[in-house]
Design a protein around this motif. Structure first.
Motif, PDB file in Angstrom:
ATOM      1  N   ALA A 107       0.832  -1.204   0.000  1.00  0.00           N
ATOM      2  CA  ALA A 107       0.000   0.000   0.000  1.00  0.00           C
ATOM      3  C   ALA A 107       0.865   1.251   0.000  1.00  0.00           C
ATOM      4  O   ALA A 107       2.032   1.234   0.426  1.00  0.00           O
ATOM      5  CB  ALA A 107      -0.930   0.003   1.204  1.00  0.00           C
ATOM      6  N   SER A 108       0.280   2.351  -0.470  1.00  0.00           N
ATOM      7  CA  SER A 108       0.975   3.647  -0.453  1.00  0.00           C
ATOM      8  C   SER A 108       0.767   4.311   0.903  1.00  0.00           C
ATOM      9  O   SER A 108       0.067   3.795   1.771  1.00  0.00           O
ATOM     10  CB  SER A 108       0.403   4.532  -1.555  1.00  0.00           C
ATOM     11  OG  SER A 108      -0.938   4.922  -1.218  1.00  0.00           O
ATOM     12  N   ARG A 109       1.346   5.495   1.065  1.00  0.00           N
ATOM     13  CA  ARG A 109       1.048   6.301   2.257  1.00  0.00           C
ATOM     14  C   ARG A 109      -0.384   6.799   2.168  1.00  0.00           C
ATOM     15  O   ARG A 109      -1.003   6.788   1.093  1.00  0.00           O
ATOM     16  CB  ARG A 109       2.013   7.480   2.361  1.00  0.00           C
ATOM     17  CG  ARG A 109       1.809   8.544   1.290  1.00  0.00           C
ATOM     18  CD  ARG A 109       2.754   9.717   1.518  1.00  0.00           C
ATOM     19  NE  ARG A 109       2.621  10.737   0.468  1.00  0.00           N
ATOM     20  CZ  ARG A 109       1.752  11.723   0.493  1.00  0.00           C
ATOM     21  NH1 ARG A 109       0.913  11.840   1.522  1.00  0.00           N
ATOM     22  NH2 ARG A 109       1.706  12.613  -0.483  1.00  0.00           N
ATOM     23  N   ALA A 110      -0.927   7.262   3.284  1.00  0.00           N
ATOM     24  CA  ALA A 110      -2.287   7.805   3.308  1.00  0.00           C
ATOM     25  C   ALA A 110      -2.279   9.252   2.822  1.00  0.00           C
ATOM     26  O   ALA A 110      -1.364  10.022   3.136  1.00  0.00           O
ATOM     27  CB  ALA A 110      -2.864   7.718   4.713  1.00  0.00           C
ATOM     28  N   SER A 160     -10.046   3.133   1.992  1.00  0.00           N
ATOM     29  CA  SER A 160     -10.063   4.162   3.036  1.00  0.00           C
ATOM     30  C   SER A 160      -9.027   3.850   4.111  1.00  0.00           C
ATOM     31  O   SER A 160      -8.841   2.700   4.509  1.00  0.00           O
ATOM     32  CB  SER A 160     -11.460   4.242   3.652  1.00  0.00           C
ATOM     33  OG  SER A 160     -11.462   5.114   4.762  1.00  0.00           O
ATOM     34  N   ALA A 161      -8.352   4.906   4.593  1.00  0.00           N
ATOM     35  CA  ALA A 161      -7.402   4.760   5.704  1.00  0.00           C
ATOM     36  C   ALA A 161      -7.910   5.489   6.941  1.00  0.00           C
ATOM     37  O   ALA A 161      -7.191   5.641   7.930  1.00  0.00           O
ATOM     38  CB  ALA A 161      -6.039   5.315   5.299  1.00  0.00           C
ATOM     39  N   ASN A 163     -10.321   8.935   8.643  1.00  0.00           N
ATOM     40  CA  ASN A 163     -10.134  10.398   8.754  1.00  0.00           C
ATOM     41  C   ASN A 163      -9.957  11.053   7.386  1.00  0.00           C
ATOM     42  O   ASN A 163      -9.071  11.896   7.181  1.00  0.00           O
ATOM     43  CB  ASN A 163      -8.920  10.710   9.640  1.00  0.00           C
ATOM     44  CG  ASN A 163      -9.115  10.208  11.059  1.00  0.00           C
ATOM     45  OD1 ASN A 163     -10.212  10.272  11.617  1.00  0.00           O
ATOM     46  ND2 ASN A 163      -8.038   9.700  11.646  1.00  0.00           N
ATOM     47  N   ASP A 164     -10.787  10.659   6.426  1.00  0.00           N
ATOM     48  CA  ASP A 164     -10.765  11.212   5.072  1.00  0.00           C
ATOM     49  C   ASP A 164      -9.430  10.995   4.377  1.00  0.00           C
ATOM     50  O   ASP A 164      -9.027  11.778   3.499  1.00  0.00           O
ATOM     51  CB  ASP A 164     -11.093  12.710   5.090  1.00  0.00           C
ATOM     52  CG  ASP A 164     -12.539  12.983   5.498  1.00  0.00           C
ATOM     53  OD1 ASP A 164     -13.398  12.141   5.158  1.00  0.00           O
ATOM     54  OD2 ASP A 164     -12.799  14.004   6.152  1.00  0.00           O
ATOM     55  N   GLN A 165      -8.727   9.977   4.771  1.00  0.00           N
ATOM     56  CA  GLN A 165      -7.459   9.609   4.148  1.00  0.00           C
ATOM     57  C   GLN A 165      -7.626   8.284   3.396  1.00  0.00           C
ATOM     58  O   GLN A 165      -8.429   7.423   3.797  1.00  0.00           O
ATOM     59  CB  GLN A 165      -6.352   9.464   5.198  1.00  0.00           C
ATOM     60  CG  GLN A 165      -6.036  10.759   5.936  1.00  0.00           C
ATOM     61  CD  GLN A 165      -5.326  11.752   5.032  1.00  0.00           C
ATOM     62  OE1 GLN A 165      -4.179  11.566   4.651  1.00  0.00           O
ATOM     63  NE2 GLN A 165      -6.029  12.835   4.675  1.00  0.00           N
ATOM     64  N   TYR A 166      -6.850   8.154   2.323  1.00  0.00           N
ATOM     65  CA  TYR A 166      -6.969   6.968   1.474  1.00  0.00           C
ATOM     66  C   TYR A 166      -5.598   6.466   1.048  1.00  0.00           C
ATOM     67  O   TYR A 166      -4.610   7.224   1.049  1.00  0.00           O
ATOM     68  CB  TYR A 166      -7.818   7.278   0.236  1.00  0.00           C
ATOM     69  CG  TYR A 166      -9.249   7.630   0.574  1.00  0.00           C
ATOM     70  CD1 TYR A 166     -10.245   6.653   0.547  1.00  0.00           C
ATOM     71  CD2 TYR A 166      -9.586   8.925   0.942  1.00  0.00           C
ATOM     72  CE1 TYR A 166     -11.557   6.977   0.869  1.00  0.00           C
ATOM     73  CE2 TYR A 166     -10.898   9.249   1.269  1.00  0.00           C
ATOM     74  CZ  TYR A 166     -11.878   8.274   1.229  1.00  0.00           C
ATOM     75  OH  TYR A 166     -13.163   8.588   1.559  1.00  0.00           O
ATOM     76  N   ARG A 167      -5.528   5.180   0.695  1.00  0.00           N
ATOM     77  CA  ARG A 167      -4.305   4.579   0.178  1.00  0.00           C
ATOM     78  C   ARG A 167      -4.621   3.861  -1.138  1.00  0.00           C
ATOM     79  O   ARG A 167      -5.731   3.399  -1.339  1.00  0.00           O
ATOM     80  CB  ARG A 167      -3.734   3.541   1.155  1.00  0.00           C
ATOM     81  CG  ARG A 167      -3.354   4.062   2.528  1.00  0.00           C
ATOM     82  CD  ARG A 167      -2.866   2.895   3.399  1.00  0.00           C
ATOM     83  NE  ARG A 167      -2.668   3.287   4.778  1.00  0.00           N
ATOM     84  CZ  ARG A 167      -1.505   3.768   5.266  1.00  0.00           C
ATOM     85  NH1 ARG A 167      -0.464   3.905   4.440  1.00  0.00           N
ATOM     86  NH2 ARG A 167      -1.395   4.106   6.528  1.00  0.00           N
ATOM     87  N   HIS A 207       4.925  -0.352   3.413  1.00  0.00           N
ATOM     88  CA  HIS A 207       3.560  -0.712   3.810  1.00  0.00           C
ATOM     89  C   HIS A 207       3.162  -2.030   3.141  1.00  0.00           C
ATOM     90  O   HIS A 207       2.384  -2.049   2.188  1.00  0.00           O
ATOM     91  CB  HIS A 207       2.583   0.395   3.405  1.00  0.00           C
ATOM     92  CG  HIS A 207       2.958   1.753   3.895  1.00  0.00           C
ATOM     93  ND1 HIS A 207       2.851   2.134   5.219  1.00  0.00           N
ATOM     94  CD2 HIS A 207       3.478   2.840   3.231  1.00  0.00           C
ATOM     95  CE1 HIS A 207       3.262   3.385   5.356  1.00  0.00           C
ATOM     96  NE2 HIS A 207       3.659   3.833   4.157  1.00  0.00           N
TER      97      HIS A 207
END
Length: 458
Positions: A107-110, A160-161, A163-167, A207
């Motif tokens: 996975a990438s960063r969020a 979804s990661a 808190n409105d963050q995604y990967r 990740h």
């Protein structure tokens, strides 16, 4: 204008209808004959279908494969499953599952769903054609779409990661250690660095969700494991396929045996098809002496021929085999005893058949597979019946079709003749009514003249 019997006092419509109904008896006879022919055609087509089913059930028994069928018993089928091809060694062994195969997943960063990426170009795997062009306006979603369109052995999806963050999550389309995800930044770009998708010197990503891993098992306690890039092992034991489901702390016992039950069921299916056919032939050719009614195929010589030949073939010997096992009756296939519910039917002694198969499956296979014998001769006989060019079913069907078509033409001709006949009758009755009306008119005139003169003379 129709006078309809107003002058003559005759109900001409009823009279014409009665005359026409009498004329139509010729058509009714043709229609009845046509219905009978159609019933015969359907009956023969049904018989042909049943004979085809006998052929379908007979075919597996003509090959040695089914007599080499295997059944597998696994002490814990939640750990693994095993299938065995015909002829696989009948034995037992143990299997311990150490690992399951996994697909590499990283996975990438969020980051925000609308955040744009650093522009650049990167390569997936070692094929220089698998290059992704990342533009400054690209987001995680558009990058995922580009990767999926490339079809480079890696799929991408955005998750979804919190808190409105995604990967963006990358998954290798193939499992196993040999199918690790490889990403290479090109032209000094910073896309992979920005996404934290740069592998270290050992090929590990920051990740990692799932490591690229082979399935691993131990066979019969041997500490040297066998590995597979998938959860299926098909090259360890001849004719054996092993599918692992979960790791196990204890070894699982696997036993491969002769599957006599599969052969018994195949024989029962074939015999059932034969009995169904014979029952249908009996019904179609029956005669009820009390009701004086006959089946649609009563008296047809082909019915009697099929009934006789199928029964006679079952009692044939295989001359090339020993006397101890050269007839179907010796393995439990025969006829129901007189006075029993199965009298006249073919029956299978399952216990006797199963015992013969377990005792010597190859000998039983030879009985069924012999080039000359009941099974081979039945197969040859059925093929002559089902011959699509000159077989008796084909000949009968074509003959019946021609007869039905001729009757259809005859009915159409008779219908046309009756239509003309009805027109003639109506015209004749119309003319009769017109003549009678004219005569009546003349009679009334004479009467008026006669009686009118008498009144004047007074």
């Amino acid at each position: 204008m129709r006078l309809g019997g107003l002058i003559s006092g005759t109900d001409t419509e009823t009279l014409i209808s009665a005359l026409m109904e009498l004329e139509r008896t010729r058509i009714y006879r043709q229609e009845n004959q046509q219905v009978e022919l159609q019933q015969k055609q359907k009956a023969w087509r049904d018989v042909r279908s049943l004979i085809q089913k006998v052929q379908d059930k007979l075919d597996p028994l003509r090959l040695p494969t089914i007599f080499r069928s295997r059944k597998v018993t696994v002490s814990d089928d939640s750990v693994l499953s095993v299938t065995a091809e015909p002829g696989a060694a009948q034995t037992s062994y143990t299997i311990k599952v150490n690992k399951l195969a996994q697909s590499h997943m990283v996975a990438s960063r969020a980051m925000g769903l609308e955040d744009t990426l650093s522009a650049g170009r990167f390569q997936i795997g070692d094929d220089p054609a698998n290059v992704i062009e990342v533009e400054a306006e690209d987001t995680l979603s558009t990058l995922a779409a580009k990767i999926n369109r490339l079809n480079a052995g890696v799929t991408a999806h955005v998750v979804s990661a919190g808190n409105d963050q995604y990967r963006i999550v990358l998954t290798s389309t193939k499992s196993g250690a040999a199918h690790r995800i490889q990403l290479s930044q090109l032209d000094g770009g910073a896309t992979l660095q920005d996404l934290e998708l740069v592998a270290d010197a050992e090929g590990e990503f920051r990740h990692t969700i799932s490591a690229a891993q082979d399935a691993e098992i131990e066979l019969n306690g041997d500490p040297k494991p066998y590995t597979s890039s998938t959860n299926t092992f098909s090259n360890i034991l001849p004719g054996i396929t092993i599918t692992v489901k979960k790791p196990s702390s204890e070894a699982v016992t696997v036993t491969v045996d002769m599957d006599a039950g599969k052969v018994v069921q195949a024989v029962k299916d074939w015999v059932s098809a034969l009995n169904t056919l014979q029952d249908q032939l009996k019904t179609l050719s029956a005669y009820d002496s009390e009701k004086k009614t006959a089946g649609i195929l009563n008296g047809d010589s082909l019915v009697r021929s099929i009934q006789f030949n199928l029964r006679d073939l079952l009692s044939r010997k295989v001359e090339s085999l020993p006397e101890t096992l050269n007839m179907l009756s010796q393995v439990g296939i025969g006829y129901g005893a007189y006075g029993s519910a199965d009298y006249g039917k073919i029956v299978v002694d399952e216990t006797k058949l199963k015992a013969a198969i377990e005792r010597d499956p190859e000998a039983v296979a030879k009985l069924f597979n012999a080039e000359t014998g009941p099974i081979a001769e039945m197969n040859a006989y059925i093929k002559t019946l089902l011959d699509s060019q000159e077989g008796p079913f084909k000949v009968r069907d074509e003959s019946l079709t021609k007869q039905i078509n001729r009757i259809t033409e005859t009915i159409e001709r008779l219908e046309y003749q009756l239509e003309l006949r009805e027109q003639t009758l109506r015209r004749q009755f119309q003319q009769m009514e017109e003549v009678m009306a004219k005569l009546q008119s003349q009679g009334n005139y004479f009467m008026m003249q006669l009686f009118g003169g008498m009144f004047q003379s007074q």
